[in-house]
Design an enzyme around this catalytic site. Structure first.
Site, PDB file in Angstrom:
ATOM      1  N   SER A   1      35.843  28.948  25.182  1.00 26.28           N
ATOM      2  CA  SER A   1      34.298  29.606  24.895  1.00 26.28           C
ATOM      3  C   SER A   1      33.220  29.168  25.545  1.00 26.28           C
ATOM      4  CB  SER A   1      34.526  29.692  23.465  1.00 26.28           C
ATOM      5  OG  SER A   1      34.179  28.245  22.802  1.00 26.28           O
TER       6      SER A   1
ATOM      7  N   TYR B   1      24.205  13.569  17.285  1.00 28.15           N
ATOM      8  CA  TYR B   1      24.479  14.392  18.593  1.00 28.15           C
ATOM      9  C   TYR B   1      23.459  13.895  19.419  1.00 28.15           C
ATOM     10  CZ  TYR B   1      24.157  18.225  21.672  1.00 28.15           C
ATOM     11  OH  TYR B   1      24.330  19.106  22.523  1.00 28.15           O
TER      12      TYR B   1
ATOM     13  N   LEU C   1      30.429  27.667  27.666  1.00 25.95           N
ATOM     14  CA  LEU C   1      30.343  27.096  29.026  1.00 25.95           C
ATOM     15  C   LEU C   1      31.713  26.665  29.602  1.00 25.95           C
ATOM     16  CD1 LEU C   1      27.400  24.302  28.391  1.00 25.95           C
ATOM     17  CD2 LEU C   1      27.325  26.800  29.301  1.00 25.95           C
ATOM     18  N   GLY C   2      32.555  26.300  28.704  1.00 28.14           N
ATOM     19  CA  GLY C   2      33.818  25.996  29.569  1.00 28.14           C
ATOM     20  C   GLY C   2      34.478  27.330  29.899  1.00 28.14           C
TER      21      GLY C   2
END
Length: 309
Positions: free
Chosen positions: A25, A176, A27-28
């Site tokens: 899903s 993060y 960017l990949g």
């Protein structure tokens, strides 16, 4: 670099093999689709194999003859990383590009299979181990590259060496930011070590700006999910645009080791890929050495590369 660079500018990739982590899903997936359109053999390194096979079926329907391969990889489990690398090694004699794309953002405090804070484990440690285990395959590749995906948030991050697991100070966005800072430190330190070793492999960094993907909705909770998954989404660009910096780093003939690519728009939120600034703290040699040695100890993966000065 043209100001209007898009995935249509990718050179032909029919002789090259790519590994893309987190390819189901966002960017990949956008990266995988773009590389497949240019003839690349793309290995989707994913945790959810059924979802990946659905993605492959959709790509093949749109691009008959696309060369795609699904392999399971759970970056939160270092045993899975080793199993993935062993399987790839048994079936492939070389690898041309590794795109360290997968990530998790701002979940409640969670520990990985080996007891590490989840964001640090997935975003950094898993990719550190994967890169080290595949480095010899990359060294035999054609214009071999490692592209590690960071974030503008790396500029707000720092390494909390005294509480990496977040037992005492965990806050979702703080950790993060730490993981994205670790990505930036790793990408730069890998470049330094590869250069010192005279390796043909180039290490580059990329960030997508602000892209509308499930990163902002699948793991965050509370105000983080509300802010990034809903309130600010009108500012976001679609995944196929967010993927352009990492595609540029992976394929552009004029991209080279040590460079960092992101969007050229205001605040680096959106736009065409361009060279962007790495936070000076991420290029600090002592920080790089300390993170590298810690990562080798935590993953038990040691790179056969000399220490830079």
């Amino acid at each position: 670099m043209t100001k209007s660079w898009t995935s249509a500018h990718l050179p032909d990739q029919t002789t090259r093999t790519f590994v893309v982590t987190g390819a189901t899903s966002g960017l990949g997936l956008a990266t995988t689709q773009a590389l497949a359109r240019k003839g690349g053999h793309v290995i989707l390194a994913v945790r959810d194999e059924p979802k990946a096979r659905q993605a492959v079926a959709k790509i093949v329907a749109e691009q008959p003859g696309a060369r795609l391969e699904v392999r399971r990889l759970d970056l939160a489990d270092l045993d899975s990383v080793r199993a993935f690398a062993d399987g790839l090694r048994s079936d492939h004699a070389r690898l041309d590009v590794l795109i360290n794309n997968a990530g998790v953002m701002a979940p409640p405090r969670t520990l990985s299979a080996q007891g590490h804070e989840l964001q640090f484990a997935v975003n950094h440690l898993g990719h550190f181990a994967l890169t080290g285990l595949l480095l010899d395959l990359l060294a035999d590749g054609d214009d071999p590259r490692v592209v590690t995906v960071s974030s503008t948030n790396h500029r707000q991050g720092r390494l909390l060496f005294d509480d990496l697991s977040g037992e005492r100070t965990y806050a979702p966005m703080r950790f993060y930011n730490q993981s994205k800072f670790a990505n930036a430190v790793f990408g730069w330190e890998l470049h330094r070590r590869l250069t010192a070793a005279g390796s043909p492999v180039a290490s580059m960094l990329a960030h997508p700006g602000y892209a509308a993907t499930n990163l902002q909705t699948s793991a965050p909770v509370g105000m983080v999910k509300m802010l990034y998954g809903r309130i600010l989404t009108p500012l976001a660009q679609p995944p196929d645009r967010g993927a352009l910096p990492q595609l540029y780093a992976a394929t552009a003939p004029d991209a080279s080791g040590g460079q960092f690519f992101g969007p050229d728009g205001m605040g680096e939120l959106r736009g065409a890929p361009t060279r962007v600034r790495l936070a000076p703290a991420a290029a600090d040699a002592e920080t790089g050495r300390r993170l590298w040695e810690l990562s080798e100890r935590l993953t038990a993966v040691r790179y056969a590369l000399p220490v830079t000065g």
